[in-house]
Every structure is written in C-alpha cells, then in structure tokens.
Enzyme design. Structure first.
Site, short mmCIF file in Angstrom:
data_model
loop_
_atom_site.label_atom_id
_atom_site.label_comp_id
_atom_site.label_asym_id
_atom_site.label_seq_id
_atom_site.Cartn_x
_atom_site.Cartn_y
_atom_site.Cartn_z
N TRP A 12 0.84 -1.21 0.00
CA TRP A 12 0.00 0.00 0.00
C TRP A 12 0.87 1.26 0.00
CZ3 TRP A 12 -0.37 4.18 3.27
CH2 TRP A 12 -1.46 5.02 3.09
N HIS A 13 2.02 1.17 0.69
CA HIS A 13 2.85 2.36 0.82
C HIS A 13 3.51 2.79 -0.48
CE1 HIS A 13 2.49 1.85 5.20
NE2 HIS A 13 2.69 3.15 5.21
N GLY A 14 3.68 1.90 -1.42
CA GLY A 14 4.25 2.37 -2.68
C GLY A 14 4.89 1.30 -3.52
N PHE A 63 1.90 8.44 -1.18
CA PHE A 63 1.17 7.18 -1.08
C PHE A 63 -0.27 7.39 -1.53
CE2 PHE A 63 4.25 6.91 2.65
CZ PHE A 63 5.25 6.48 1.83
#
Lengths: 475, 351
Positions: free
Chosen positions: A327-329, A475
């Site tokens: 999810w963060h990248g 993000f």
C-alpha cells in the site's frame, strides 16, 4: 494545495467564513460548498486528476445504490467486484503498473530472458491510496449489510473528497463520516477553538520538527558513505521523528480543520513512540490504515483459516502486513518494511507464553518495560531505514555502514532548534497522553496557555524550515 | 460564533503586532548585518526588474559574510542607492553607453556605492554606465531589453567569478519579471515592497539565526589569523572546465553580438586563488585562470586578465579582497576599472 502553504492560509478562512455565514441556513448548500472547496483544493495540484475522483465517486455511488436494492447474492458479489476492480484498477494503473512490469522483467532476467517492459509515462495522482480505500470501505460495508447506501449524490461526493482528509487521510469509514453530512451542523465554540489548537500543534510538528529533521536526514541518507556510524544512527533516529511528526502533524491539521466545519474525524496517531511492543505500536500508528486492514484483510483471513489455530494468526499477520507494505508504494523497500513488521508481530505471538512467564517470575517490571520499549524502537528504526532508503541495496549498505563504523560517543545533535523542539514534543505528549492531541485541554492558567500558543506560532514563524511536501502524499 | 471570531481576532492581533511593528516602524536593515539582504527582493523572479527594492537609500555599518558575528568582522561604512527598476545605480540611465552585468561583485557587496564597478567607471570616464547585478543577472538583462526599459548599450561587460565557471548555458526563453511592468505602470511599488518584506521575514531569519548561533562561514587562515577563507566558496577553476567556460563565453559573446553589442568578459579570480598562501588547502597557486585568459585572447574575446593584475598588485596593507568577506575591495575595483578603461580606449569601443 498543501496545509503548510500560504495558499492554504487564505483558503481555509475563506471556506470557513462562507460555510458558516453564507450557506449556513441549508445543509445541502453547506455540503455543496464543501464539495466545491474540496475539488478546488485538490485541483490546485492538477485539475485533470479531479476526473478520477469524480469517476470513482460516481461508480461507488451507483454500486452502493444497486447493492442496497439487490438481494441476489450472486448479483451483489458482481456489484462489489465492480467497485473493487475499479478502485484497485486505478491503484494498479497509476501506482503499481511500472513497478510490477519492471519486477516481472527482472524476474525473467534471472532466468536469462531479457526484455524491456512496457512503461506508462504517468504521474501518481496525489492521495489516490487514501480516497480509493475510503470508497472501497463504503461498498464493502454495504455489501456486508453494515451500512445503508445513500441517495444524496452531493453528500456522498463531499464525503469522498472532503478536503481535510482527502490526500493523506485519516482514511475514514463511511459509517463514521458519511452520517455527519446529514446532521444539522451548528457552530460549537469549544470544538472550533480545539480545532484551531490541533491545527497549531500539527503545524508545529510538521514545520518546525519534521521539516528541520528532513534537512539532516536527506543529507545523510544521500551521502551515507562519507558519514560515520554515529551520524547514520542519528539520521535514522531523526527520520523516525520526522516521519512521525510529518504524518501525525498532517493528521492533526486534517482533524483540526474538519472540526472547524463541525466534523469529527477519527484519531490517527496515539503517541506511538510510547509503545512497549510492536503490536501496541501498530495500534497507535496510522490507526485509520491499520484498522482498515484489520477489518477488511486480517479478520477475514483469520476467519478463513481459523481451523489452523495459531497458524491462522501467522498467515493473517503476514498477509496483512505484506499488503500494508505494498500500500505504501511501488518499491521493494516498502514490501520489505511490511514483511519486517509481520515477522516481529509473529514473533510476538509466538513468544507470548514466555513473556508472561518472565513477567510472573518477579522480573522488575519497569526494567522489563524499558527493555521491551528499547527493543521495539530499535526494530522500528531498522524498519524506518528500509522505508526511507531508495532501494534494498541502499538500505543494506546504510545499515552495514552504520554498524561497521559505529564508535561510542555523543551523537551529533544537529541544530539546537531541532533537538530542543523534539524534547519539548515528547514532554508535552507524555503529559497529554490521555488526550487526543498535545494542546487539548491544557491544565494551566489561561495566560500561560496563551503563552504556549504564541510560543508555538513564533516557533513556526521563526524556525520553520524550507517548505517540504508531506511524506505520505506520495502514497 | 461571535465569541470564536473575537477570540481568534485577539490572538491574531497579538501575533501580528511584532510583524507589523517591524514592517511599519523599523528600518529595512534593522535585522541584517549587511544591506544586500535588507534590500533584496524575496520573490525576485516576478515583482521587479531588479534584484532590490526600487528607489531606496540605506546608509549602514555592515560586516563581511565570512566573519559576521565573530571578532574578525571588520566594520564597513556603506551607502546603498537603488534606482526605479530595482538595480543598484545612483543615476537611472535609460540609454547607457556601457552596462555591467554580473554577480554580487558587480552588485557591490561589501562596497560603498561610489566604489562599485559601474559607479567608479562613470566617475573616471564620464561615460553613462548602468549596473545590472546579482546572481544570474543575464536573465535580468534580457528582461529589461525585452521590455525596452533600457536601451541597447554599446558595450556590455559581463563579470563572473572563478567559482561559478563555467557559467550557465543561455536559456532559450525569458520567463521572468512577469509583473514588473504592471507594477511600474500602476505605481504599485510600495505595497509590493511591503508584501515582499512580509514574505521575506527578516525578523524571523534574524531570530532563527541568532538562536542557532549562525556566524560567518569563513575559516581563519593558519598563516594569518584575521584572514578568513571560505571553504564552501573556494572551487578553483578546474582544467576540464577551462574549455567548457570558453564555449559558454563564446555563446554569450554571440548572443550580445547578435544584438549589436560589444562583449567584454571579466572573470574575477577567487579570493582564495589570489591569497592561496593563506589557504592550507593549496600548496601552490591554482593558475587555471591564467590559462583561461590566454585562451580567451586566442579566441578573440575581449577580456581583462585579473589573475595577472591582482597577483601583480597584491598587498596586505590595501587588500584586493576583504579579509572578512568573499568580495573584492575598492582597491580591487579600481585596478579593474583602470584596466577596463585602457582596453576600451585602446580598442575604441565607446567611440
């Protein structure tokens, strides 16, 4: 438009005054005004990406209404799939396409097959991970019959794009935020004043602490080879402080701004650096994300594999934190960060009995807590190094250099303003532990309270570093 | 709501009082150790043609950038006068015969107005001269020429400093001073100065610097304690950059000649190059500036070889560079102006 900009300093009062003095008689007008302001706020970056929010809002609005009126489970599943595919599809295309294409090509290179992956020349729309998760939760909650769909188009669109939390959360659940768009709002003095205090506290954390830390952190991470281990160690600690102050500062400004309009957003941080173990840290860090994953990933996976007993917890933990990492990248560093967190959490589950034995054996509790806290923070710091590095090679080299060249000594304190403000931050947060933010309901005489506010404004004005974007915008 | 507005207004007033006090009552240079920061425009890309607030005069005792807030700081009595465009000129000349374009050396940092390159040249020759200076001044030259606020001169002296060689390549387009002509036309200079000073926040910078104990960036020479050299500004011209510099200078020359203007380049050696024996980093004098001058002669570019001139005229009694500052002194400027006059007369460039 970012919160720590001069544009926002003009934008917020204008939206506030029109909201309470011009359109205050009619709830629909208020919602429409918030929607217009939110689109303006987002369009300030790049108006073309507004089309994504409008489209995403429209599809979830339509899916919600259809789900509400549908009793056939197969059709309901299909409708939910539309919402999930659209939201994750946007994320996949805009955020992960190039990453997966490159990783795919790299994997084939290992097998001796070389090809150039197709790359999309697009920029990441700000906040896409936040608003897509918010709309996803709306569709899932209706699918689970935990929420009634809304037919009010304006209120729903305003809920998706509500400017205080649009680009970096908190990721609000429809069940908390959406009903607030249907309640009559009257201005509450205490709520308004406390909103201002929370904005002030958030700005202090972001502008004075995070942005000043960033100058040191950026320099050391970029040129880690030339610095000694103690510098690298300091920069890693400063980064832990930076990311906390950056993101919790943003959340404070978001929550405070929402309160000025009569909305209550969920708490996103609860003094995470006072946690004595990693599970506690994750209950206090980015709460809106961790609870989202708990409800929509962890619990369903746990339920699915419940027959495996303890192993089910391991599987659910690993899957959840692997996805939190993604999810963060679009970087292996984030995935590795997620895996690191899952490993320590699994170790925590596995060692539960042993730890209980140690506690019961009469081990000095404060010492036990201190050791546990120190270990938790150290492991978190290693995770943050991975998180901050540009790739896994960089992270490994940084950590290796940090330990190989680590001499005992006083770590460099960098600028006086940074370490003094960090000390001030943690004293205030320790004293205000049971409050929602550092300035809530200060138990000191009014003149002293005003003195604190003026002091903070002065610090923001005098010691604010060069404007930096919020880390979580990417993000 | 009324109570909220009232409380908020009181709070805002308390906060704004010191700011307003600074803007309205205190002199512009109150929080600065030298004038250039007091007058420099914060949003210099948009508001004015020049780098400084237009139509200003400040007299101040200032200190050098290498030694301010140390016991090695040397007080200097300076006067600063800016013209209606925001450049440092005593007299605004719409049709100058010669324009000096350059960095802070030409801009007269640490110099009195009368000792500036352009001013001294005018005093000595009685020719009309104009100064367009501070960092990246060529874009400013192009702005004033684009809007025809300054007419075409006969000669442009382009000054640069050794540490900045090779200069930037010429940009194809000029997109600066967007609002300068509008501000001039509607006489909005004063409100814009006020707004710019508010944004610049001199008081804030001062408080922040004093709290952080910021001092001049100079380092004491082991050979001569009161001589401060600046490691961050040393950057002597490297051998590989000589040809790059020549290419850029030829590019600039072509640009000015296309306009029908004679081009003279004036590369100033670093203070540390001339006083190399006071700098522990150097075992011998960095001499690429001499090679640059020779190459410029070969290429037929008019230039002043300040490396040679300064070496010849170097003394500690009347230094060519301030000991507590990175910039040249009035003596350094005078030597340069004399050489420049000689070149211009010899070639008949202003006839």
């Amino acid at each position: 438009m970012i919160f720590n900009s001069i544009e926002f300093a003009f934008f917020l009062p204008i939206v506030f005054l029109v909201y309470w003095f011009v359109v205050n008689k009619n709830l629909r007008y208020q919602n429409f005004w918030l929607l217009a302001a939110s689109y303006f706020f987002y369009g300030w970056w790049d108006w073309r990406f507004l089309s994504l929010i409008v489209f995403s809002s429209f599809v979830d609005y339509w899916v919600g209404i259809r789900l509400g009126g549908e009793s056939d489970d197969k059709k309901r599943k299909r409708l939910l799939a539309i919402s999930i595919l659209m939201n994750l599809g946007f994320l996949g295309v805009f955020k992960y396409f190039n990453f997966f294409a490159q990783s795919f090509a790299d994997a084939f290179t290992l097998l001796g097959v070389h090809f150039d992956p197709i790359r999309l020349n697009i920029i990441l729309p700000v906040g896409i991970s936040f608003y897509t998760f918010q709309t996803l939760s709306y569709s899932i909650d209706i699918y689970k019959r935990q929420l009634e769909p809304t037919k009010d188009l304006i209120a729903f669109f305003a809920f998706v794009s509500f400017f205080p939390q649009l680009v970096a959360g908190p990721i609000e659940r429809a069940s908390n935020l959406l009903p607030q768009f249907f309640e009559k709002r009257t201005f509450n003095y205490q709520q308004g004043v406390d909103g201002c205090r929370q904005i002030l506290w958030g700005l202090f954390k972001k502008v004075v602490i995070a942005d000043n830390c960033a100058l040191f952190v950026n320099e050391v991470f970029a040129n880690y080879e030339v610095y000694s281990g103690i510098y690298l160690f300091s920069a890693a600690i400063y980064f832990c402080i930076q990311i906390y102050c950056d993101f919790s500062g943003y959340s404070d400004i978001a929550i405070g701004s929402a309160r000025l309009f009569g909305f209550n957003l969920m708490q996103n941080f609860n003094n995470p650096y006072f946690s004595i173990n990693t599970p506690e840290l994750w209950r206090r860090w980015h709460i809106s994300l961790s609870t989202w994953f708990r409800d929509y990933i962890f619990n369903p996976v746990l339920l699915r594999y419940r027959k495996l007993k303890r192993k089910a917890s391991y599987i659910a933990t690993f899957v959840t934190f692997f996805l939190i990492g993604i999810w963060h990248g679009d970087n292996w560093t984030f995935i590795f960060f997620g895996v690191m967190q899952s490993l320590i959490l699994m170790a925590d589950i596995a060692s539960l009995k042993t730890r209980m034995k140690i506690k019961k054996s009469g081990f000095h509790l404060p010492t036990y807590k201190f050791i546990s806290w120190a270990f938790t923070m150290f492991y978190w710091m290693l995770g943050c190094i991975v998180f901050r590095s540009k790739d896994l090679g960089h992270a490994w080299a940084y950590i290796a250099h940090m330990f190989s060249d680590l001499e005992v000594g006083i770590p460099p304190l960098y600028r006086r303003v940074v370490y003094l403000s960090v000390i001030f931050l943690f004293i205030v947060e320790w004293l205000q532990q049971n409050k929602k933010h550092g300035l809530e309901d200060l138990q000191i005489p009014k003149p002293a309270r005003w003195g604190v506010y003026i002091f903070l404004v002065f610090c923001i004005y005098a010691f604010g570093a060069q404007q930096q974007e919020f880390i979580y915008f990417q993000f | 709501m009324k109570k909220f507005i009232k409380t908020f207004t009181i709070f805002l007033t308390i906060i704004l009082i010191p700011l307003l006090f600074e803007l309205v009552f205190l002199p512009k240079d109150y929080f600065n150790y030298r004038v250039t920061e007091s007058l420099m425009v914060y949003d210099y890309k948009n508001h004015f043609y020049g780098y400084f607030y237009p139509n200003q005069k400040i007299v101040k005792t200032e200190f050098g950038d290498s030694g301010h807030h140390t016991k090695y700081a040397i007080p200097k009595e300076v006067t600063w006068v800016t013209d209606s465009l925001g450049f440092r000129n005593t007299i605004f000349t719409r049709k100058p015969e010669i324009i000096f374009v350059g960095d802070s050396q030409t801009g007269g940092c640490a110099l009195d107005q009368k000792d500036m390159l352009s001013e001294l040249f005018r005093t000595k020759t009685n020719k009309s001269s104009y100064c367009i200076a501070r960092d990246g001044a060529l874009i400013k030259y192009r702005n004033v020429r684009r809007d025809e606020v300054i007419k075409k001169p006969k000669v442009v002296v382009y000054q640069t400093t050794e540490r900045d060689l090779p200069m930037y390549s010429l940009y194809p387009e000029v997109a600066s001073a967007k609002y300068a002509s509008t501000i001039l036309k509607y006489n909005l200079t004063k409100p814009f100065i006020l707004f710019d000073r508010f944004m610049k926040g001199n008081m804030k910078n001062y408080l922040s610097a004093r709290f952080s104990n910021v001092k001049g960036y100079g380092v004491n020479s082991p050979q001569k304690e009161d001589f401060l050299y600046a490691p961050i500004l040393m950057r002597p011209l490297s051998t590989e950059n000589i040809e790059r510099s020549i290419d850029r200078i030829k590019e600039y020359k072509a640009f000015f000649e296309a306009e029908g203007v004679t081009f003279i380049v004036l590369p100033i050696p670093n203070k540390e190059t001339i006083y190399y024996d006071y700098v522990p980093d150097f075992e011998e004098q960095p001499s690429n500036m001499q090679l640059l001058a020779e190459r410029l002669d070969e290429e037929g570019v008019y230039n002043i070889n300040l490396f040679e001139l300064f070496n010849k005229n170097r003394t500690d009694e009347t230094p060519l560079f301030h000991f507590d500052d990175a910039h040249w002194t009035a003596r350094g400027v005078e030597i340069t102006v004399d050489a420049l006059i000689e070149l211009i007369e010899e070639k008949g460039l202003l006839d």
